[in-house]
Write an enzyme that holds these catalytic residues in place. Sequence first.
Site: not given
Length: 206
Positions: A13, A17, A75-76, A183, A188
């Site tokens: 990626t 973030g 992938d989200s 967080k 997730h």
Amino acid sequence: MSSSRWPIILIATTNPGKIREIRRALEGTPIDWRTLADVPFVPEPEETGATFAENARLKALAYASATGLPTIAEDSGLAIDAIGGRPGVLSARYPGATYADKFTSLYRELAPHPRPWTAHFVAALAFAAPDDAGTARVVYECEGRVDGEIVESPRGTHGFGYDPIFVYGTDGRTGGELSDEEKLAVSHRGRAFRIFRRWISDHAGS
């Protein structure tokens, strides 16, 4: 000298973030975690999968094949029940030049639907590594999911992406109102990478 079976692993990626969250989740592992900024440019593969898992698999294989490095890809996205699970796999490509624009589009879609606007975040991971013949193969997959609701208007300036509109169901705060550590504990992506961390810790030894 690392004794890891995979001493270097590529995190596929360029999102700062995501990189920040992933590195924090993987801290302490005996692996040199690289990102796409550390390797020669590789064109981003087209995300043609119908599910998060399919897209994660596609990206892991593409980057592992191009670089020769074991690669973890994810992938989200956000799925909102009232609008049929959208934006789903199109979360990053949902209409809007900025996330503020995307929020406007989502609220327009949600307006006819009664609250609560239940939703969930999903992060699917795929780990691909070259085999003895140099062919990249997926050797592990996992997924993290967290349920919550969409709030009436964005709140908070932390996080990124859809964080300001999603309440995790813990204490009524959105992802945009949580610290990075808070967080990571409930998200997730944090859940998915903690699962992967346990697996890689058990399987990376030489």
